[in-house]
Design a protein around this motif. Structure first.
Motif: not given
Length: 411
Positions: A1-2, A5, A163, A169, A174, A178-179, A182, A214, A218
Motif C-alpha cells: 500500500v505504501w 508497508v 496502524f 512498517f 511511511p 500514513a497515520t 488517516g 485502511a 492493506a
C-alpha cells in the motif's frame, strides 16, 4: 500500500493471526518497527478550560448535534492544578483523554505515558494521528468548542494505535505519513457523522471507518502467508480456568490498555490513573466492565491467553464507561446497565469479530462497543431509573447537577 508497508507481523500481529486465521497477515521481512516489547491489540475535572461552549461541545458528542446553549448546564470553573498549556497542545492532550471520555489534559498526559511505557513507536503514531486530526479540524473550520475539547482528536489517536499494531512498517517515514493521512481523514468522517447521526452518539465510529478501510486496503494488497498458522499451532490452548489469580487481576488492566490496542498491565494502570484523575466513578466503571468482559470470556470457554491479553475486556470496559458518563447514577438501574452492557459487549464481540474474521479477515476494532453502547443509550427514559445527564460529564458531576436542577425546580 505504501513503501515498506504490509499487514504486520511480530508478537502483536501473531495475536491478530490467531483471531483471523492463517491467511490474514503477511510477514514483513527485515526490521519489525512496531513489534515493541509490550504492544498488542467528557471534561477536565469540571468541563475544564472553557465557558459553556465546552459543555455544549461535550453535549454535542452525546447527541451528535449542537444543542442550544440553554440545554447545557453552566460549566464549573476549570481545575487549577494543571499548568496552562499552548492551545494546540491542550487540544491534543484532551484528544487523548477523550478516547475514554475525559476532556482533561492531565488525563491525556497519563494516557500518553501509558502508551510510551508500552511502545514508544505506537505512542508516536498515536500522537501523530491525534495531532493530524486536530489540525485538520482547525484548518477546516469545524466547531471551535468541539476542537478545544478534543472531540476531533480522539479518533485520530486510535487510528495511530491501530496502524502501529495491525500494519507493519519498515520505516518511520511511511508510518508517520500514513497515520497523518488517516488522522486527518478521521476528523472529516467525524464531522460528517455528526450531521447524520441524531439519535445516539457517534462513539468511535469515525475511528472504525478509517482504520478498517485502511486495513481492508492493506489486506487486499498483501501477500497471503501461512507463517502465522505455525505460531498458532506452536502454542497449545489453555483454558481461562487455568489462569492464576495474578493473571486474572492483570487481565482487567490489560482490558483497559487494549482500548488503545496495547497489551500491558502497567500501561493499563497508567491509563486507569488518567481516568481516575478525571473521575473515580468513571474509572471504577471502566475496571468493572473490563473484569466482567474477562469473566464472560472465561464462561464462553475462551483461550486463557486471549483473556489475559485483555481482548475480552476492552469493548466491555468502553461500554461500562460510556454508561457511567452519559447516565445519571440514580438507584440500581444504571449499575445494572453498566454490568449488563459489559456482558452484552463481550457477546457482541464474539459475533461481530467472528463475522469480520470470516468475511473480511480484519479486526472488528471497537464496533461491538459502538453497537451495544448505542443500545444502552436508547434505553434512557424507557426503563425506570435510567435518565440521561443534561450535560454528560462523570457519575459524580452528573448526580450533583441532577440534584441541583431538582432543587432549583422545587423552589
Amino acid at each position: 500500500v505504501w513503501p515498506g508497508v504490509a499487514l504486520g507481523s511480530g508478537p502483536k500481529a501473531m495475536h491478530l493471526a490467531r483471531r483471523l486465521g492463517p491467511r490474514s497477515i503477511a510477514p514483513l521481512h527485515g526490521s519489525q518497527a512496531f513489534s515493541g516489547r509490550r504492544g498488542g491489540a467528557g471534561s477536565d475535572g469540571q468541563f475544564a478550560g472553557a465557558s459553556s461552549a465546552t459543555a455544549v461541545a461535550v453535549r454535542a458528542r452525546a447527541l451528535c448535534g449542537a444543542p442550544s446553549q440553554s440545554s447545557a448546564l453552566k460549566a464549573p470553573s476549570p481545575r487549577a492544578d494543571f499548568p496552562a498549556l499552548p492551545a494546540f497542545a491542550d487540544q491534543a492532550l484532551r484528544g487523548f483523554g477523550q478516547v475514554v471520555f475525559c476532556n482533561s489534559p492531565a488525563s491525556g498526559a497519563l494516557i500518553g505515558a501509558g502508551l510510551l511505557w508500552a511502545d514508544p513507536c505506537l505512542a508516536a503514531l498515536a500522537a501523530t494521528g491525534c495531532v493530524s486530526a486536530t489540525a485538520a479540524a482547525r484548518v477546516a473550520g469545524f466547531d471551535a468548542g468541539a476542537v478545544s475539547a478534543g472531540l476531533f482528536g480522539y479518533n485520530g489517536a486510535l487510528v495511530g494505535c491501530a496502524f502501529a499494531v495491525f500494519l507493519g512498517f519498515e520505516y518511520m517515514e511511511p508510518a508517520m505519513a500514513a497515520t497523518a493521512a488517516g488522522g486527518a481523514a478521521s476528523a472529516l468522517v467525524t464531522s460528517r457523522l455528526g450531521k447524520v447521526l441524531t439519535a445516539v452518539p457517534q462513539w468511535t465510529l469515525a475511528f472504525n471507518a478509517t482504520a478498517i478501510s485502511a486495513l481492508l486496503w492493506a489486506r487486499r494488497s498483501s501477500v497471503p502467508s501461512a507463517a502465522p498458522a505455525a505460531a498458532e499451532s506452536a502454542a497449545p490452548a489453555r483454558g481461562a480456568a487455568e489462569m492464576s489469580l495474578g493473571e486474572w487481576c492483570s487481565s482487567s488492566l490489560t482490558g483497559v490498555s487494549q482500548i488503545f490496542v496495547v497489551n500491558d498491565a502497567i500501561s493499563g494502570a497508567l491509563m486507569l490513573a488518567g481516568i481516575v484523575a478525571y473521575s473515580a466513578g468513571a474509572a471504577a466503571a471502566t475496571l468493572l466492565g473490563s473484569g466482567l468482559g474477562a469473566g464472560a470470556g472465561a464462561a464462553w470457554g475462551a483461550d486463557a491467553e486471549d483473556v489475559k491479553a485483555g481482548l475480552w475486556g476492552f469493548n466491555p470496559a468502553l461500554t461500562s464507561l460510556a454508561v457511567s458518563i452519559f447516565f445519571v447514577p440514580l438507584g440500581f438501574s444504571p449499575l445494572v446497565l453498566v454490568c449488563g452492557g459489559a456482558v452484552a459487549s463481550a457477546a457482541a464481540t464474539v459475533v461481530i469479530s467472528g463475522t469480520f474474521r470470516e468475511a473480511l479477515e480484519v479486526p472488528s476494532c471497537t464496533l461491538p462497543f459502538c453497537l451495544v453502547a448505542s443500545g444502552c443509550y436508547l434505553l434512557a427514559g424507557r426503563l425506570p431509573g435510567l435518565a440521561l445527564a443534561a450535560a454528560p460529564h462523570s457519575p459524580e458531576a452528573n448526580l450533583r447537577a441532577f440534584r441541583a436542577a431538582a432543587a432549583a425546580s422545587a423552589r
